[in-house]
Design a protein around this motif. Structure first.
Motif, PDB file in Angstrom:
ATOM      1  N   ARG A   1       0.837  -1.206   0.000  1.00  0.00           N
ATOM      2  CA  ARG A   1       0.000   0.000   0.000  1.00  0.00           C
ATOM      3  C   ARG A   1       0.874   1.258   0.000  1.00  0.00           C
ATOM      4  NH1 ARG A   1      -4.824  -0.922  -0.327  1.00  0.00           N
ATOM      5  NH2 ARG A   1      -4.745  -2.451   1.328  1.00  0.00           N
ATOM      6  N   ALA A   2       1.996   1.199   0.688  1.00  0.00           N
ATOM      7  CA  ALA A   2       2.880   2.365   0.783  1.00  0.00           C
ATOM      8  C   ALA A   2       3.383   2.806  -0.593  1.00  0.00           C
ATOM      9  CB  ALA A   2       4.062   2.038   1.702  1.00  0.00           C
ATOM     10  N   PHE A   3       3.539   1.858  -1.491  1.00  0.00           N
ATOM     11  CA  PHE A   3       3.997   2.206  -2.850  1.00  0.00           C
ATOM     12  C   PHE A   3       3.024   3.181  -3.508  1.00  0.00           C
ATOM     13  CE2 PHE A   3       3.836   1.740  -7.416  1.00  0.00           C
ATOM     14  CZ  PHE A   3       5.174   1.747  -7.801  1.00  0.00           C
ATOM     15  N   TYR A   4       1.730   2.904  -3.341  1.00  0.00           N
ATOM     16  CA  TYR A   4       0.694   3.700  -4.008  1.00  0.00           C
ATOM     17  C   TYR A   4       0.435   5.030  -3.301  1.00  0.00           C
ATOM     18  CZ  TYR A   4      -0.211  -0.870  -6.098  1.00  0.00           C
ATOM     19  OH  TYR A   4      -0.077  -2.068  -6.746  1.00  0.00           O
ATOM     20  N   ALA A   5       0.726   5.071  -2.002  1.00  0.00           N
ATOM     21  CA  ALA A   5       0.398   6.244  -1.186  1.00  0.00           C
ATOM     22  C   ALA A   5       1.459   7.337  -1.316  1.00  0.00           C
ATOM     23  CB  ALA A   5       0.232   5.828   0.280  1.00  0.00           C
ATOM     24  N   ARG A   6       1.876   7.603  -2.551  1.00  0.00           N
ATOM     25  CA  ARG A   6       2.898   8.621  -2.787  1.00  0.00           C
ATOM     26  C   ARG A   6       2.485   9.531  -3.935  1.00  0.00           C
ATOM     27  NH1 ARG A   6       7.979   5.817  -4.455  1.00  0.00           N
ATOM     28  NH2 ARG A   6       6.506   4.456  -5.530  1.00  0.00           N
ATOM     29  N   ASN A   7       3.352  10.473  -4.260  1.00  0.00           N
ATOM     30  CA  ASN A   7       3.099  11.400  -5.354  1.00  0.00           C
ATOM     31  C   ASN A   7       2.724  10.641  -6.633  1.00  0.00           C
ATOM     32  OD1 ASN A   7       4.384  12.812  -7.902  1.00  0.00           O
ATOM     33  ND2 ASN A   7       3.819  14.415  -6.462  1.00  0.00           N
ATOM     34  N   THR A   8       1.642  11.074  -7.272  1.00  0.00           N
ATOM     35  CA  THR A   8       1.085  10.338  -8.412  1.00  0.00           C
ATOM     36  C   THR A   8       2.035  10.265  -9.610  1.00  0.00           C
ATOM     37  OG1 THR A   8      -1.109  11.016  -7.699  1.00  0.00           O
ATOM     38  CG2 THR A   8      -0.916  10.185  -9.942  1.00  0.00           C
ATOM     39  N   ILE A   9       2.759  11.339  -9.853  1.00  0.00           N
ATOM     40  CA  ILE A   9       3.686  11.345 -10.994  1.00  0.00           C
ATOM     41  C   ILE A   9       4.831  10.365 -10.746  1.00  0.00           C
ATOM     42  CG2 ILE A   9       5.347  12.767 -12.271  1.00  0.00           C
ATOM     43  CD1 ILE A   9       3.429  15.125 -11.900  1.00  0.00           C
ATOM     44  N   VAL A  10       5.270  10.290  -9.497  1.00  0.00           N
ATOM     45  CA  VAL A  10       6.318   9.335  -9.137  1.00  0.00           C
ATOM     46  C   VAL A  10       5.801   7.906  -9.287  1.00  0.00           C
ATOM     47  CG1 VAL A  10       7.741   8.450  -7.243  1.00  0.00           C
ATOM     48  CG2 VAL A  10       7.505  10.926  -7.584  1.00  0.00           C
ATOM     49  N   VAL A  11       4.615   7.651  -8.739  1.00  0.00           N
ATOM     50  CA  VAL A  11       4.031   6.308  -8.822  1.00  0.00           C
ATOM     51  C   VAL A  11       3.838   5.905 -10.281  1.00  0.00           C
ATOM     52  CG1 VAL A  11       1.984   4.902  -8.303  1.00  0.00           C
ATOM     53  CG2 VAL A  11       2.890   6.495  -6.584  1.00  0.00           C
ATOM     54  N   ALA A  12       3.330   6.837 -11.093  1.00  0.00           N
ATOM     55  CA  ALA A  12       3.082   6.536 -12.510  1.00  0.00           C
ATOM     56  C   ALA A  12       4.356   6.044 -13.188  1.00  0.00           C
ATOM     57  CB  ALA A  12       2.534   7.768 -13.225  1.00  0.00           C
ATOM     58  N   GLN A  13       5.432   6.773 -12.993  1.00  0.00           N
ATOM     59  CA  GLN A  13       6.684   6.400 -13.676  1.00  0.00           C
ATOM     60  C   GLN A  13       7.264   5.109 -13.109  1.00  0.00           C
ATOM     61  OE1 GLN A  13       9.258   9.819 -14.975  1.00  0.00           O
ATOM     62  NE2 GLN A  13       7.899  10.974 -13.614  1.00  0.00           N
TER      63      GLN A  13
ATOM     64  N   LEU B   1       5.550   2.671 -12.013  1.00  0.00           N
ATOM     65  CA  LEU B   1       4.730   1.519 -12.422  1.00  0.00           C
ATOM     66  C   LEU B   1       5.224   0.929 -13.740  1.00  0.00           C
ATOM     67  CD1 LEU B   1       1.090   2.586 -11.446  1.00  0.00           C
ATOM     68  CD2 LEU B   1       2.376   0.621 -10.578  1.00  0.00           C
ATOM     69  N   LEU B   2       5.952   1.724 -14.508  1.00  0.00           N
ATOM     70  CA  LEU B   2       6.500   1.202 -15.765  1.00  0.00           C
ATOM     71  C   LEU B   2       7.487   0.078 -15.453  1.00  0.00           C
ATOM     72  CD1 LEU B   2       7.097   4.530 -17.733  1.00  0.00           C
ATOM     73  CD2 LEU B   2       5.253   2.872 -18.059  1.00  0.00           C
ATOM     74  N   GLY B   3       7.323  -1.031 -16.173  1.00  0.00           N
ATOM     75  CA  GLY B   3       8.205  -2.180 -15.947  1.00  0.00           C
ATOM     76  C   GLY B   3       7.706  -3.129 -14.863  1.00  0.00           C
ATOM     77  N   LYS B   4       6.645  -2.722 -14.127  1.00  0.00           N
ATOM     78  CA  LYS B   4       6.066  -3.601 -13.103  1.00  0.00           C
ATOM     79  C   LYS B   4       5.092  -4.587 -13.772  1.00  0.00           C
ATOM     80  CE  LYS B   4       7.904  -1.605  -9.374  1.00  0.00           C
ATOM     81  NZ  LYS B   4       8.752  -0.577 -10.026  1.00  0.00           N
ATOM     82  N   TYR B   5       4.678  -5.583 -13.015  1.00  0.00           N
ATOM     83  CA  TYR B   5       3.848  -6.658 -13.566  1.00  0.00           C
ATOM     84  C   TYR B   5       2.432  -6.625 -13.005  1.00  0.00           C
ATOM     85  CZ  TYR B   5       8.266  -8.312 -15.357  1.00  0.00           C
ATOM     86  OH  TYR B   5       9.461  -8.397 -16.023  1.00  0.00           O
ATOM     87  N   LEU B   6       1.465  -6.482 -13.897  1.00  0.00           N
ATOM     88  CA  LEU B   6       0.058  -6.532 -13.506  1.00  0.00           C
ATOM     89  C   LEU B   6      -0.379  -7.991 -13.542  1.00  0.00           C
ATOM     90  CD1 LEU B   6      -2.669  -5.141 -12.871  1.00  0.00           C
ATOM     91  CD2 LEU B   6      -3.018  -4.938 -15.345  1.00  0.00           C
ATOM     92  N   VAL B   7      -0.914  -8.457 -12.415  1.00  0.00           N
ATOM     93  CA  VAL B   7      -1.306  -9.867 -12.291  1.00  0.00           C
ATOM     94  C   VAL B   7      -2.795  -9.965 -11.984  1.00  0.00           C
ATOM     95  CG1 VAL B   7      -0.896 -12.024 -11.042  1.00  0.00           C
ATOM     96  CG2 VAL B   7       0.992 -10.393 -11.352  1.00  0.00           C
TER      97      VAL B   7
ATOM     98  N   ARG C   1       3.335  -6.934 -18.422  1.00  0.00           N
ATOM     99  CA  ARG C   1       4.323  -5.953 -17.943  1.00  0.00           C
ATOM    100  C   ARG C   1       3.869  -4.559 -18.380  1.00  0.00           C
ATOM    101  NH1 ARG C   1       9.398  -4.285 -20.529  1.00  0.00           N
ATOM    102  NH2 ARG C   1      10.824  -3.453 -18.975  1.00  0.00           N
ATOM    103  N   ILE C   2       3.733  -3.662 -17.432  1.00  0.00           N
ATOM    104  CA  ILE C   2       3.217  -2.322 -17.711  1.00  0.00           C
ATOM    105  C   ILE C   2       4.241  -1.506 -18.499  1.00  0.00           C
ATOM    106  CG2 ILE C   2       2.403  -0.166 -16.667  1.00  0.00           C
ATOM    107  CD1 ILE C   2       1.546  -1.925 -14.217  1.00  0.00           C
ATOM    108  N   VAL C   3       3.824  -1.007 -19.673  1.00  0.00           N
ATOM    109  CA  VAL C   3       4.757  -0.255 -20.516  1.00  0.00           C
ATOM    110  C   VAL C   3       4.290   1.177 -20.807  1.00  0.00           C
ATOM    111  CG1 VAL C   3       5.631  -2.359 -21.605  1.00  0.00           C
ATOM    112  CG2 VAL C   3       3.742  -1.100 -22.675  1.00  0.00           C
ATOM    113  N   GLU C   4       3.026   1.491 -20.464  1.00  0.00           N
ATOM    114  CA  GLU C   4       2.504   2.831 -20.745  1.00  0.00           C
ATOM    115  C   GLU C   4       1.446   3.207 -19.706  1.00  0.00           C
ATOM    116  OE1 GLU C   4       0.691   3.131 -24.584  1.00  0.00           O
ATOM    117  OE2 GLU C   4       0.047   5.203 -24.294  1.00  0.00           O
ATOM    118  N   VAL C   5       1.548   4.424 -19.153  1.00  0.00           N
ATOM    119  CA  VAL C   5       0.594   4.887 -18.139  1.00  0.00           C
ATOM    120  C   VAL C   5       0.305   6.387 -18.318  1.00  0.00           C
ATOM    121  CG1 VAL C   5       1.436   3.218 -16.407  1.00  0.00           C
ATOM    122  CG2 VAL C   5       2.417   5.517 -16.504  1.00  0.00           C
TER     123      VAL C   5
END
Length: 183
Positions: free
Chosen positions: A6-18, A20-26, A37-41
DNA sequence: TGCACGATGAAC
DNA sequence: TTCATCGTGCAC
């Protein structure tokens, strides 16, 4: 694969957005686990951001955006596609990151370029709206450590009505990745 | 209760 | 550039 907290998401949105690139949606449904694998947000920065749904205020549809971080905001668009967002920052901030494209990793056969196709290919629909992403069947995870991604910043797609907000560089994607949407 | 329109995608 | 297709938000 390490599930994002949860802490990952509870941060600045622009930071979280960038990040998230390269992370894995399951997403596991009916016994099938699909991974992309997330490549665009795209980042949506809250009620003052005229391109964000939350700029219309707290409504039945957008209430998830006003809720706690780490939840999925899934809505129907144009009567035929779903779009998936990840809620960020603190309760009431009403910010989110739209997932626009993934690269197929596991059990994905359909095309994944664009927010509507992403949801269709990963079987994401209205039933997953408000779903907690810190869960066992629907979540985002980081993979093995990779070299830093080359991130391209562009204006968001389909928000020309939003005045100066339409011109801000809030769309992020992995440079040269073939699964980034063409739009 | 009615209606215009959209964080899309595909065809023409 | 047009169209499919429908839930949402707001006007009346």
């Amino acid at each position: 694969m390490r599930k994002l907290s949860r802490a990952f998401y509870a941060r600045n949105t622009i930071v979280v957005a960038q990040e998230l690139l390269g992370k894995y949606l399951v997403h596991e449904s009916r016994g099938v686990q699909r991974v992309g694998r997330i490549v665009e947000v795209e980042a949506y920065l809250g009620p003052h951001d005229l391109a964000a749904h939350s700029s219309r205020g707290l409504t039945e549809r957008t209430k998830v955006m006003f809720g706690p971080p780490g939840h999925a905001y899934v809505y129907m668009i144009y009567g035929m596609y779903y779009c998936m967002n990840v809620v960020t920052e603190q309760v009431g901030h009403a910010s989110a990151v739209l997932l626009r494209a993934v690269e197929p990793v596991k059990n994905i056969t359909a095309r994944t370029q664009g927010p509507g196709l992403l949801c269709r290919s990963m079987r994401i629909d209205r039933r997953l709206n408000a779903h907690d992403l810190v869960s066992n069947t629907f979540y985002i995870a980081s993979g093995p450590l990779v070299e830093p991604l080359r991130i391209v910043k562009r204006p968001r797609i389909g928000v020309d009505y939003a005045g100066i907000w339409a011109r801000r560089l809030l769309r992020f994607y992995i440079r040269d990745n073939p699964y980034v949407s063409k739009a």
